[in-house]
Scaffold this motif. Sequence first.
Motif, PDB file in Angstrom:
ATOM      1  N   VAL A 321       0.887  -1.144  -0.069  1.00  0.00           N
ATOM      2  CA  VAL A 321      -0.028   0.058   0.220  1.00  0.00           C
ATOM      3  C   VAL A 321       0.756   1.345  -0.142  1.00  0.00           C
ATOM      4  CG1 VAL A 321      -2.038  -0.981   1.285  1.00  0.00           C
ATOM      5  CG2 VAL A 321      -0.177  -0.021   2.476  1.00  0.00           C
ATOM      6  N   LEU A 322       0.341   2.490  -0.601  1.00  0.00           N
ATOM      7  CA  LEU A 322       1.314   3.440  -0.697  1.00  0.00           C
ATOM      8  C   LEU A 322       0.899   4.216   0.642  1.00  0.00           C
ATOM      9  CD1 LEU A 322       0.351   5.114  -3.965  1.00  0.00           C
ATOM     10  CD2 LEU A 322       2.579   4.124  -3.109  1.00  0.00           C
ATOM     11  N   SER A 323       1.992   4.798   1.132  1.00  0.00           N
ATOM     12  CA  SER A 323       1.868   5.523   2.691  1.00  0.00           C
ATOM     13  C   SER A 323       1.327   7.018   2.429  1.00  0.00           C
ATOM     14  CB  SER A 323       3.393   5.839   3.245  1.00  0.00           C
ATOM     15  OG  SER A 323       4.330   6.592   2.205  1.00  0.00           O
ATOM     16  N   GLY A 324       1.207   7.715   3.479  1.00  0.00           N
ATOM     17  CA  GLY A 324       0.834   9.203   3.266  1.00  0.00           C
ATOM     18  C   GLY A 324       1.973   9.888   2.594  1.00  0.00           C
ATOM     19  N   ASN A 325       1.778  11.076   2.472  1.00  0.00           N
ATOM     20  CA  ASN A 325       2.779  11.990   1.845  1.00  0.00           C
ATOM     21  C   ASN A 325       4.071  12.349   2.883  1.00  0.00           C
ATOM     22  OD1 ASN A 325       3.596  13.629  -0.476  1.00  0.00           O
ATOM     23  ND2 ASN A 325       3.518  15.563   0.884  1.00  0.00           N
ATOM     24  N   ASP A 326       3.594  12.451   4.118  1.00  0.00           N
ATOM     25  CA  ASP A 326       4.494  12.640   5.174  1.00  0.00           C
ATOM     26  C   ASP A 326       5.025  11.045   5.775  1.00  0.00           C
ATOM     27  OD1 ASP A 326       4.491  15.273   5.028  1.00  0.00           O
ATOM     28  OD2 ASP A 326       2.916  15.503   6.411  1.00  0.00           O
ATOM     29  N   VAL A 327       6.033  10.705   5.537  1.00  0.00           N
ATOM     30  CA  VAL A 327       6.385   9.427   5.782  1.00  0.00           C
ATOM     31  C   VAL A 327       7.184   9.558   7.375  1.00  0.00           C
ATOM     32  CG1 VAL A 327       8.213   7.364   5.397  1.00  0.00           C
ATOM     33  CG2 VAL A 327       6.848   8.870   3.546  1.00  0.00           C
ATOM     34  N   LEU A 328       8.047  10.529   7.563  1.00  0.00           N
ATOM     35  CA  LEU A 328       8.782  10.508   8.750  1.00  0.00           C
ATOM     36  C   LEU A 328       8.850  11.863   9.116  1.00  0.00           C
ATOM     37  CD1 LEU A 328      10.604   8.782  10.759  1.00  0.00           C
ATOM     38  CD2 LEU A 328      12.419   9.245   9.346  1.00  0.00           C
ATOM     39  N   THR A 329       8.560  12.151  10.488  1.00  0.00           N
ATOM     40  CA  THR A 329       8.893  13.448  11.100  1.00  0.00           C
ATOM     41  C   THR A 329       9.590  13.297  12.266  1.00  0.00           C
ATOM     42  OG1 THR A 329       6.918  14.337   9.886  1.00  0.00           O
ATOM     43  CG2 THR A 329       8.015  15.657  11.877  1.00  0.00           C
ATOM     44  N   ILE A 330      10.882  13.975  12.494  1.00  0.00           N
ATOM     45  CA  ILE A 330      11.693  13.822  13.682  1.00  0.00           C
ATOM     46  C   ILE A 330      11.969  15.374  14.371  1.00  0.00           C
ATOM     47  CG2 ILE A 330      13.927  13.237  14.550  1.00  0.00           C
ATOM     48  CD1 ILE A 330      14.327  11.194  12.571  1.00  0.00           C
ATOM     49  N   GLU A 331      11.568  15.402  15.351  1.00  0.00           N
ATOM     50  CA  GLU A 331      11.525  16.784  16.210  1.00  0.00           C
ATOM     51  C   GLU A 331      12.635  16.576  17.253  1.00  0.00           C
ATOM     52  OE1 GLU A 331       7.612  17.813  16.693  1.00  0.00           O
ATOM     53  OE2 GLU A 331       7.192  18.381  14.693  1.00  0.00           O
ATOM     54  N   GLY A 332      13.552  17.397  17.335  1.00  0.00           N
ATOM     55  CA  GLY A 332      14.634  17.636  18.599  1.00  0.00           C
ATOM     56  C   GLY A 332      15.146  16.260  19.097  1.00  0.00           C
ATOM     57  N   LEU A 333      15.480  15.327  18.325  1.00  0.00           N
ATOM     58  CA  LEU A 333      15.907  14.168  18.554  1.00  0.00           C
ATOM     59  C   LEU A 333      17.554  14.269  19.214  1.00  0.00           C
ATOM     60  CD1 LEU A 333      14.685  11.105  18.419  1.00  0.00           C
ATOM     61  CD2 LEU A 333      16.405  10.874  16.405  1.00  0.00           C
ATOM     62  N   SER A 334      17.710  13.494  20.302  1.00  0.00           N
ATOM     63  CA  SER A 334      19.016  13.556  20.755  1.00  0.00           C
ATOM     64  C   SER A 334      19.345  12.317  21.517  1.00  0.00           C
ATOM     65  CB  SER A 334      19.233  14.466  22.245  1.00  0.00           C
ATOM     66  OG  SER A 334      18.769  16.030  21.605  1.00  0.00           O
ATOM     67  N   LYS A 335      20.736  11.863  21.177  1.00  0.00           N
ATOM     68  CA  LYS A 335      21.259  10.654  21.623  1.00  0.00           C
ATOM     69  C   LYS A 335      22.811  10.615  22.291  1.00  0.00           C
ATOM     70  CE  LYS A 335      21.114   6.173  22.539  1.00  0.00           C
ATOM     71  NZ  LYS A 335      20.153   5.778  23.572  1.00  0.00           N
ATOM     72  N   SER A 336      22.856  10.067  23.410  1.00  0.00           N
ATOM     73  CA  SER A 336      24.246  10.226  23.998  1.00  0.00           C
ATOM     74  C   SER A 336      24.550   8.771  24.355  1.00  0.00           C
ATOM     75  CB  SER A 336      24.242  11.173  25.071  1.00  0.00           C
ATOM     76  OG  SER A 336      24.214  12.379  24.859  1.00  0.00           O
ATOM     77  N   PHE A 337      25.851   8.424  24.393  1.00  0.00           N
ATOM     78  CA  PHE A 337      26.463   7.066  25.325  1.00  0.00           C
ATOM     79  C   PHE A 337      27.416   7.405  26.077  1.00  0.00           C
ATOM     80  CE2 PHE A 337      24.840   5.198  21.188  1.00  0.00           C
ATOM     81  CZ  PHE A 337      24.071   4.271  21.441  1.00  0.00           C
ATOM     82  N   GLY A 338      26.966   7.356  27.367  1.00  0.00           N
ATOM     83  CA  GLY A 338      28.027   7.941  28.286  1.00  0.00           C
ATOM     84  C   GLY A 338      28.035   9.456  28.220  1.00  0.00           C
ATOM     85  N   ASP A 339      29.324   9.770  28.372  1.00  0.00           N
ATOM     86  CA  ASP A 339      29.460  11.311  28.203  1.00  0.00           C
ATOM     87  C   ASP A 339      29.610  11.603  26.734  1.00  0.00           C
ATOM     88  OD1 ASP A 339      29.584  11.235  30.878  1.00  0.00           O
ATOM     89  OD2 ASP A 339      31.867  10.797  31.081  1.00  0.00           O
ATOM     90  N   LYS A 340      29.620  10.783  25.802  1.00  0.00           N
ATOM     91  CA  LYS A 340      29.748  11.160  24.315  1.00  0.00           C
ATOM     92  C   LYS A 340      28.325  11.392  23.938  1.00  0.00           C
ATOM     93  CE  LYS A 340      31.445   9.584  20.050  1.00  0.00           C
ATOM     94  NZ  LYS A 340      32.256   8.857  19.230  1.00  0.00           N
TER      95      LYS A 340
END
Length: 642
Positions: A321-340
């Motif tokens: 099936v076809l998806s909607g026009n907006d497939v993925l939206t990411i807002e304010g994403l953050s990621k750390s491992f330990g101090d990095k």
Amino acid sequence: MILACQKIEKAFGGKSVLNNVNFLINEGEKAAVIGINGAGKTTLFKIITGEYEADHGEVIFQKGSTYGYLSQIIDVSSHRSIYEEMLDAKKDIIELEKKIRQLEKDISTLSGEALESAMESYSRFTDRFEKANGYAWKSEIIGVLKGLGFDESQFDTPIHTLSGGQKTRVALSRILLMHPDLILLDEPTNHLDMESIRWLETFLSNYRGAVLIVSHDRYFLDKVVDKVIEIERGNSQVFNGNYSAYAEKKKAQRDAQMKLYMNQQQEIHHQEEVITKLRSFNREKSIKRAESREKMLSKIELVDKPVTLNSKMRITLEPEVLSGNDVLTIEGLSKSFGDKALFRNLNVQIKRGEVVGLLGANGTGKTTLLKIINRQLRADSGKIRYGSKVSIGYYDQEQHVLDDSKTIFDEISDAYPKLTNTRIRNVLAAFLFTGEDVFQVIGTLSGGEKGRVSLAKLMLSNANFIILDEPTNHLDIQSREILEEAINNYEGTVFYVSHDRYFINQTATRILDLSPEGIVNYKGNYNYYLEQKEAGNVSADSDNITLAASADKSPAPSPEKAKEDWKRSREEAAKQRKRANDLKKTEKEISRLEAENDQLKNEMALPENATNVSKLMELNTKFEENESTLLELYDKWEELSE
């Protein structure tokens, strides 16, 4: 001439790998050996280096010449540090420098013949030292290590503690610092990031010695080599120019060969029909004429059919099936491992139909971002929203989606029980699993083989949003081209991480460049991204950018015409994809109506309908309507086929 391979033959267990390999490498020449997986490229390198002995033929090196060999498998367990290993590569020049310094001390205390002899040695040693670029050996070590991705903080790291990829980079660094007359490199870019690959391209292009490379990195080959040695069916053929020049010449050669083959086959078929007709007359003269033609036919030197390995290797990606026009939206994403901290406050939008490539140096979090999107990792903060009817298909470098206890065939058939055996085998063949190969247990496969199984499994899914992490690793050039074609004809959305710049050029409609400072959007393929980046056209700030808005904020290409050309090329590509889809739909409808009319004709011929006027008129009316529609569809098909 630095290297000559003459009539090299090699077989394993009665199976011939190399039949008749001949080529020369001249001083300073940069050449590539290419061929499908299993063609014998690594075997050829091992014969050149003496690890294997050829069954027939000989390898000739220029007298007194030296070579350095980087194999695909590096087994280094040294307790020396990275820097100490490089010092060992430069031990001759370091020893020479020590002799020079000692002579400088001795000269101040000598006189007479002893002084004269010392001065003569000093002159000879310093001349050798200068010619070997001895005054720059320290900076050369630092330059090569940094160029291949090592930070100075890593120089004291013991080699035995490094990963396999890092050990490969150490081995490559050592070879480059030794300056052999010939460098042999087997898949040198496998463990390098893009910056390191670009550095290596420049180094090898300017290298005074000769270089012989096995690589599936077509962009790399385009930048470095000026000769291509193709291994096909055990035989070699030499083409002058880089990879793109080879591809063009090879296509022209195959087309010409196919034309010759088809013309000859047509003539043979014609002569056989004439012979059959003459014999059917059953007269003495006609039989003699037939026999004369048969003799002529038997003396024809047959043209070999050109190898067209891709002819049956076609993969189609079709979302259920076809998806909607907006497939993925990411807002304010953050990621750390330990101090990095890998990334902070990322904002991303991806629309239906886009093919988005994610680039960035090693360690910037590209794979981590893909895993977060695929719900395999949790982000520290931020939101991820998937569009309407989005169905994700994920290709994982680490192959967590496979069951090690199953055979390759069972892995696919269990995942897709409705597929026929023929369909499964055809897809697996496209990824180089043929015959009994399909019954290998997955747990016994190499990492590269597992990668190909995962990719084949993904190709059969009905996902409308495909996420790929380094999909071309361990694929040969033909398999990469098959994957490129599948992605370019895909009606869904693709988001991938890849170091394969040629692959990115062929498939990406947009590039995201991830760095600790943020993420930058480039609306084009790799060449466009590189052009804009080198021109300094960067629109990200420390807070990252929202990609939906970045199209407006991105600076215009220079010159302006480049942007317009790119826009037109994208529009044309979209038109071509639409035309291909329309053509496919038209052909499908023609087939349906023709089948329906065949059925209608059968029904009209039934005795019970032949006397039923109203039924006959009903069937005939439907038949005429279909015929009228078919005429319109034929016209449309011809128009789309132009």
